[in-house]
Design an enzyme around this catalytic site. Structure first.
Site, PDB file in Angstrom:
ATOM      1  N   ARG A  13       0.830  -1.204   0.000  1.00 12.50           N
ATOM      2  CA  ARG A  13       0.000   0.000   0.000  1.00 12.50           C
ATOM      3  C   ARG A  13       0.863   1.251   0.000  1.00 12.50           C
ATOM      4  NH1 ARG A  13      -0.877   4.781   2.476  1.00 12.50           N
ATOM      5  NH2 ARG A  13      -0.460   3.787   4.488  1.00 12.50           N
ATOM      6  N   ASP A  14       1.451   1.598   1.115  1.00 13.47           N
ATOM      7  CA  ASP A  14       2.257   2.816   1.218  1.00 13.47           C
ATOM      8  C   ASP A  14       3.483   2.740   0.316  1.00 13.47           C
ATOM      9  OD1 ASP A  14       3.220   5.260   2.045  1.00 13.47           O
ATOM     10  OD2 ASP A  14       3.043   4.822   4.174  1.00 13.47           O
ATOM     11  N   HIS A 205       4.582   4.751  12.784  1.00 21.23           N
ATOM     12  CA  HIS A 205       4.763   4.687  11.333  1.00 21.23           C
ATOM     13  C   HIS A 205       5.743   5.786  10.941  1.00 21.23           C
ATOM     14  CE1 HIS A 205       3.010   4.226   7.130  1.00 21.23           C
ATOM     15  NE2 HIS A 205       3.503   5.448   7.031  1.00 21.23           N
ATOM     16  N   HIS A 207       8.505   7.509   8.189  1.00 18.79           N
ATOM     17  CA  HIS A 207       9.164   7.658   6.893  1.00 18.79           C
ATOM     18  C   HIS A 207      10.608   8.085   7.144  1.00 18.79           C
ATOM     19  CE1 HIS A 207       5.781   7.351   3.928  1.00 18.79           C
ATOM     20  NE2 HIS A 207       5.144   7.306   5.080  1.00 18.79           N
ATOM     21  N   CYS A 238       4.202   9.746  -0.092  1.00 20.71           N
ATOM     22  CA  CYS A 238       2.825  10.216  -0.082  1.00 20.71           C
ATOM     23  C   CYS A 238       2.611  11.150  -1.271  1.00 20.71           C
ATOM     24  CB  CYS A 238       2.508  10.949   1.222  1.00 20.71           C
ATOM     25  SG  CYS A 238       0.829  11.641   1.265  1.00 20.71           S
ATOM     26  N   ASN A 247       8.875   4.586   3.696  1.00 21.20           N
ATOM     27  CA  ASN A 247       8.973   4.168   5.093  1.00 21.20           C
ATOM     28  C   ASN A 247      10.341   3.576   5.376  1.00 21.20           C
ATOM     29  OD1 ASN A 247       5.946   3.644   4.214  1.00 21.20           O
ATOM     30  ND2 ASN A 247       5.948   3.994   6.396  1.00 21.20           N
TER      31      ASN A 247
END
Length: 300
Positions: A13-14, A205, A207, A238, A247
């Site tokens: 996903r990310d 979470h 980055h 993002c 991340n």
């Protein structure tokens, strides 16, 4: 050391949502299967956003339909609003992760809604949930700083934490969406949040935009957090955060934790292979250091 640290894999996903190269459904399913074979037990696999805005996340329903439910596996869907929640339930995700932005500036650009409106949306989703629906976690994005408003006050973040705790969500995450946190700030925010969350688990979470991601993960673990997000190969970013990178790499985090004696569920060698493979798919060199350098050297 024996302490277990749960790593939630967010690569599908990310890790993919900001890449110019679009993977097809088969490639995404291959990535998910490889990660589960490498030890991923919880994984963000889809995002229920408008594919016109984020084309990298198209095919969420098809991906979930191709993933049979499996004991000991949790496939998470990212949700931004009531429509996303309905899609998540219909797709039979194992968990729903609802995002609330800590600043209006980011929230309006990212989700078309202010922080207050997003908290209201979270409350509405919680109210709609039935016992048969997936559990709801909540992630506070830009919890350590916003690209449009700068510093985000701790009081603002804690208001959202308290609102989520009052709604009795299953888990609360603090996200450094643009990679501006430092380890001391992480400790302070974790300590403040834990005063409000009670028995609700806290997740982090990070980055690695400014090369502080692993240091921040260390600070979170030292402050008592047992759940961390990571993305294989260090992929990610993002679409609505200028200059945001991926991340912390799952292989980097696993290497650091296991060298220190913590327990994870991952096979580091397999992660390194996946980090290189997935990075090649999107035309990049792995951002994760361990996928470039390898694990601890074996003499001989």
């Amino acid at each position: 050391m024996g302490r277990k640290i749960e790593i939630v894999e967010v690569g599908p996903r990310d890790g993919l949502q900001n890449e110019k190269t679009l993977l097809d459904i088969g490639q995404k399913l291959d990535m998910i299967a490889r990660l589960e074979a490498a030890g991923a037990r919880r994984m963000e696999v889809v995002s229920f956003v408008n594919p016109k805005r984020v084309p990298q996340m198209a095919g969420a329903e098809e991906i979930m339909a191709a993933l049979p439910h499996a004991q000991g596996r949790s496939r998470i869907g990212l949700v931004l609003n009531a429509r996303g929640w309905d899609r998540c339930v219909e797709a039979r995700c194992d968990e729903a992760n609802v995002v609330v932005c800590a600043s209006d500036g980011f929230g309006i650009r990212n989700q078309g809604a202010s922080t207050a409106e997003q908290v209201e949306a979270l409350a509405a989703i919680v109210a709609m949930r039935t016992p048969d629906d997936p559990p709801i976690s909540m992630t506070i994005s830009v919890a350590f700083g916003c690209p449009f408003e700068g510093e985000v006050a701790e009081a603002r973040v804690m208001e959202i934490v308290k609102a989520a705790a009052d709604l009795k969500v299953a888990e609360i995450a603090l996200a450094d969406t643009i990679g501006v946190a430092d380890p001391w700030l992480v400790r302070r925010r974790v300590e403040a949040a834990r005063k409000l969350t009670g028995d609700i688990p806290l997740r982090l979470h990070f980055h690695d935009t400014r090369n502080t991601g692993l240091a921040n993960a260390f600070a979170g673990v030292e402050a008592g957090v047992d759940i961390l997000d990571a993305s294989v190969g260090g992929l990610g970013g993002c679409p609505f955060a200028p200059n945001a990178t991926g991340n912390i790499g799952t292989e980097d985090l696993v290497y650091m934790l296991e060298r220190a004696g913590f327990e994870t569920t991952y096979d580091l060698g397999k992660l390194i292979e996946i980090g290189n493979w997935a990075s090649a798919l999107v035309g990049k060199t792995p951002a994760a250091s361990v996928s470039r350098a390898g694990g601890f050297p074996v003499p001989g």
